[in-house]
Each structure stands twice: as structure tokens, then as C-alpha cells.
Write a protein that holds these residues in place. Structure first.
Motif, short mmCIF file in Angstrom:
data_model
loop_
_atom_site.label_atom_id
_atom_site.label_comp_id
_atom_site.label_asym_id
_atom_site.label_seq_id
_atom_site.Cartn_x
_atom_site.Cartn_y
_atom_site.Cartn_z
N TYR A 195 0.87 -1.28 0.03
CA TYR A 195 -0.01 0.18 0.01
C TYR A 195 0.82 1.28 -0.02
CZ TYR A 195 -3.94 -3.08 0.40
OH TYR A 195 -4.89 -4.06 -0.02
N TRP A 202 2.22 1.91 -3.53
CA TRP A 202 0.82 2.15 -4.58
C TRP A 202 0.65 3.49 -4.17
CZ3 TRP A 202 -2.62 -3.04 -3.72
CH2 TRP A 202 -1.96 -3.91 -4.68
N LYS A 203 0.50 4.09 -2.78
CA LYS A 203 0.47 5.46 -2.80
C LYS A 203 1.27 6.34 -3.40
CE LYS A 203 -0.29 8.74 0.75
NZ LYS A 203 -0.83 9.71 -0.08
N ARG A 211 0.36 6.43 -6.93
CA ARG A 211 -0.82 7.36 -7.41
C ARG A 211 -0.40 8.70 -7.49
NH1 ARG A 211 -3.37 3.70 -3.61
NH2 ARG A 211 -3.29 5.38 -1.79
N SER A 220 -2.80 3.26 -11.33
CA SER A 220 -3.15 3.09 -10.05
C SER A 220 -4.11 3.91 -9.28
CB SER A 220 -1.85 3.11 -9.09
OG SER A 220 -1.15 4.39 -9.63
N SER A 256 -5.14 -1.02 -5.95
CA SER A 256 -4.63 0.39 -5.56
C SER A 256 -5.76 1.29 -5.61
CB SER A 256 -3.65 0.90 -6.23
OG SER A 256 -3.28 2.39 -6.25
N ASP A 308 -7.58 4.52 -3.07
CA ASP A 308 -7.31 5.98 -3.55
C ASP A 308 -7.96 7.06 -2.74
OD1 ASP A 308 -6.77 8.38 -5.10
OD2 ASP A 308 -7.35 7.48 -6.95
#
Ligand code: HEM
Length: 394
Positions: free
Chosen positions: A27, A30-31, A34, A51, A311, A315
Motif C-alpha cells: 500500500y 501504491w500510494k 498514485r 493506480s 490500489s 485511492d
């Protein structure tokens, strides 16, 4: 403030779907994807990744640009077309008519009729654990429920079920280093394929009131065999992972578990929140039919693109406080069943299994603690979850 989008990944920003360590807790990476590189480029494995919720949803809704016909799992994607006739790898214009045909056989009524069956399987498996002090929520329950349900749905005769369940189990055998590509899994896949083909052939002359009979009415023998096989592989592992996550996440958030015990009407919403929070199938691949420019970055035609549905569920542009698990979160279309033409055909069945499994679990075991040292994670490039979640029950 709108931050500029990077064209080259910063040296410390890296993700690929094969890395088991990254997969344990993806995570934070993935953050960063993004925020810093919503169109991520991975040179090593030659793919791009989207993502953000909006980008994943838009790509899923544009099947003329983002094709499934070249495969949807990174390791099998390439310029040549994959298995024509298998719905999950079929693009427009062929997808619509095929989806209509299989939907005529696999109807909402057929799913709804399974509720009592699902409940009796849950009852049988969970009652056996009362007084045991603890059991493995995945091996003893979560992994067993979906294969039994699929066998019942297809219409596998009772006398054949032990053999079919053993084949399904071996199909998902994982070997260190080679993953799901191993002789045990390969042999079981062939065994299941031959078994289903035999059953379907029989239904041609002696139809019954089951899904296998309905399939041979709508499809050729070869298509029906492929589809029945797909139902087994798409509908078994994913539901098992969802249930494993349920055991882990509800123990991580005991206040939310208590809410479900006190107010079982929250359970359907809790299943959706679990799917958003820990997507069992977090990565879907596509092949670009043309060049696409997004956030100032051009993805060339003929590229592999990974849509990170896992992801998208975290979001912050879509979900306030995305890392908070809240069974009362207002309903929203998460992307964990996909969206657009390939939206999960088994979503209603998965929701039914998830809801009934939680209802029956919480009615017997209102609290448990996960034996964290003995959980075993399972990673393949298509699913994310656990193969073992031992729990202690009071
Ligand atoms: C929690 C459980 C499940 C999850 C998370 C899940 C997830 C997904 C996702 C993300 C897709 C879209 C794939 C893509 O866009 O490329 C999909 C498609 C599909 N799923 Fe599921 N699934 C689940 C359960 C099931 C079950 C129980 C069945 C069948 C009994 C099933 C059958 C299918 C089929 C046939 C498709 C392809 C539909 C098409 O291409 O038109 N799934 N699923």
C-alpha cells in the motif's frame, strides 16, 4: 497543489507483481505510484501500471483501447492472441454475444437458489469446529466452501464430488520457485478439463436441471468446457482469499467485528468494504490497441498495461480515509470485481458466499484471535491473500 507528474520513476520507486516481499504490504508503494507516477513504467518487465481509481475505471470502460485478448496476466501477455473463446480473454465485438450466451445459463436465479446450499455447507464445516478451541479459517473453511459451491452449481454428481474437490485442490498447488506452473497443478487441470468435458458430453444426450446442461444448450462442447473450467478457476481461489482476509481484517479491527455481531444487517456492506480494503484479485492486465496519452505520458500501441484495482480501492481521491476499515462506509462501486464489459460474472455468487459465511461464522464465533506467527501468505500474480489463517476461538 497539483504536483507535476514524473516521466521517469525516481530510483527508489519500484513495483512489480512478482515481488513477494512487496506484495506483503504494497500500500505505501501504491500510494506513491498514485501521487508521483500515476502512469508508471517498469522497464525490467516491460509494462505500464495505472493506480488511480479514475484511471483504472476509465481504462476498464474502454475495451476497444485496452484489450483483454492478449491475456490479462503479465507473464502470459504478448503480441499473439490468447485462447479465443474464453470470455475473460475476449474483446468486442465477440465479447457481448458470448457474455449474453453464458448469462442465459448462469442466471441470477441459479445463484439465488444456491443460498440454502451455501448455508448448509457453512453449517457443516463450522459446526465441526465448535469446541475445538481453534482451527485454520482458510484450510478448514474458506478454501473448502467455494469448491463445494462450484461443484454444486455445475451439477457434479455427489459420488464424483470427492474426486473433483481433490482435483480443484491440486489445481491450485503452488511450488516454491515455479508457483502455479508445476506438474501437480498441470496434471490436475487436465484431469478436471477431461472430467468436465465427459460430463458435458453426457448432458448432450441426457440433460438435467443443472448449469452444465444449460451450458451445452448455449455453447459448443469446447466452449462449454472452457467456460466451466473458467468458473472453477475464477470462482474458487478468489472467494477463498476473500474469506481469509475477512478473518485477518476483522481481527485487526475488533470494534468493526463487534458492530457486525450486534447488527448483522451490516454484513453485506462489510463484504463490499472487505473487497475494497483487501482486493483478492488486485491486478488486471490489458494490451493497448493504440497509443494512449494520460497525465502527459504516452503509452505506445502494443504495450502491456496493468490496472491496479487493489490500489484504486485505497485511492484517497475517491475514498476519505482509505486506510480505515469501516463496515458502515457508504456504498460505492469499488473496482475489486472489475468494471465495464468484463465485470465479474460471479459477483452475485461471491457476495452470497461472503455474506452467508460471515453470518454463520459470527453466529458461532463472535470473536477470535489470529495466530499471527502461523499465518501463511499466498502469492501468485493473480491473487493476493493467505493459504493458512489459524485462529483461536473461545
Ligand atoms: C471475491 C471473489 C471474486 C473476485 C474478487 C473476482 C474478481 C474478478 C475480476 C476483477 C474480474 C474482471 C477481470 C478483468 O477485468 O480482466 C472478474 C471476472 C470474472 N469472474 Fe470473478 N471474482 C470473484 C468471484 C468469482 C466467482 C465466484 C465466479 C464464478 C462462479 C467468477 C467468475 C468470473 C468470470 C467468468 C469473469 C469474466 C467475465 C468476463 O470476462 O466477461 N468470479 N472477476
Amino acid at each position: 497543489m497539483v504536483r507535476p507528474v514524473a516521466l521517469d520513476a525516481p530510483a527508489d520507486l519500484y513495483w512489480d507483481p512478482f515481488d513477494v516481499e512487496l506484495d506483503r504490504s504494497p500500500y505505501s508503494v501504491w500510494k506513491r505510484l498514485r501521487d508521483e507516477m500515476p502512469v508508471y513504467r517498469n522497464e525490467r518487465f516491460d509494462f505500464w501500471a495505472l493506480s488511480r481509481y479514475e484511471d483504472v475505471a476509465a481504462a476498464s470502460r474502454d475495451p476497444h483501447t485496452f484489450l483483454s485478448g492478449h491475456g490479462t496476466v503479465l507473464e502470459i501477455m504478448g503480441p499473439e492472441l490468447r485462447r479465443p473463446g474464453l470470455i475473460i480473454f475476449t474483446d468486442p465485438p465477440d465479447h457481448g454475444p458470448l457474455r449474453a450466451l453464458v448469462s442465459r445459463a448462469f442466471t441470477p436465479r441459479r445463484t439465488a437458489e444456491l443460498e440454502e446450499r451455501v448455508r448448509s455447507i457453512c453449517t457443516e464445516l463450522l459446526d465441526a469446529q465448535i469446541g475445538s478451541g481453534g482451527f485454520d479459517y482458510v484450510a478448514d473453511f474458506g478454501a473448502q466452501l467455494p469448491s463445494r459451491v462450484i461443484s454444486a452449481l455445475l451439477g457434479v454428481p455427489g459420488s464424483d464430488r470427492p474426486e473433483v474437490l481433490a482435483l480443484i485442490d491440486r489445481m491450485f498447488h503452488i511450488e516454491p520457485g515455479v508457483g502455479m506452473v508445476n506438474d501437480v497443478s498441470f496434471g490436475a487441470s487436465i484431469g478436471l478439463h477431461d472430467y468436465l468435458a465427459g460430463q458435458l458430453r453426457e448432458r448432450l444426450t441426457r440433460p438435467r436441471d443443472d448449469l452444465l446442461s444449460a451450458l451445452v444448450e448455449e455453447l459448443s462442447l469446447e466452449e462449454a468446457t472452457g467456460f466451466a473450467n473458467l468458473l472453477v478457476s475464477a470462482g474458487t481461489e478468489t472467494v477463498g482469499k476473500l474469506l481469509g482476509w475477512a478473518a485477518v481484517v476483522l481481527d485487526d479491527f475488533p470494534d468493526q467485528r463487534r458492530r457486525l455481531v450486534e447488527q448483522p444487517s451490516l454484513i453485506p456492506g462489510a463484504v463490499e468494504e472487505l473487497l475494497r480494503f483487501e482486493a483478492p484479485s488486485p491486478v488486471q492486465g490489458r494490451w493497448t490497441a493504440r497509443a494512449v496519452t494520460l497525465h502527459g505520458v504516452t503509452i505506445p500501441a502494443g504495450s502491456k498495461v496493468i490496472m491496479l484495482t487493489g490500489s484504486a480501492g485505497r485511492d484517497e481521491r475517491r475514498y476519505p480515509e482509505p486506510d480505515r476499515f469501516d463496515v458502515g462506509r457508504p456504498a460505492d462501486q469499488h473496482l475489486s470485481f472489475g468494471v465495464g464489459i468484463h465485470f465479474c460474472l460471479g459477483a452475485a455468487l461471491a457476495r452470497l458466499e461472503g455474506r452467508v459465511a460471515l453470518e454463520e461464522t459470527l453466529a458461532r464465533f463472535p470473536a477470535w484471535s489470529v495466530d499471527r506467527d502461523r499465518t501463511v501468505r499466498l502469492h501468485t500474480s493473480t491473487v493476493r491473500g493467505h493459504s493458512k489463517v489459524p485462529i483461536l476461538v473461545g
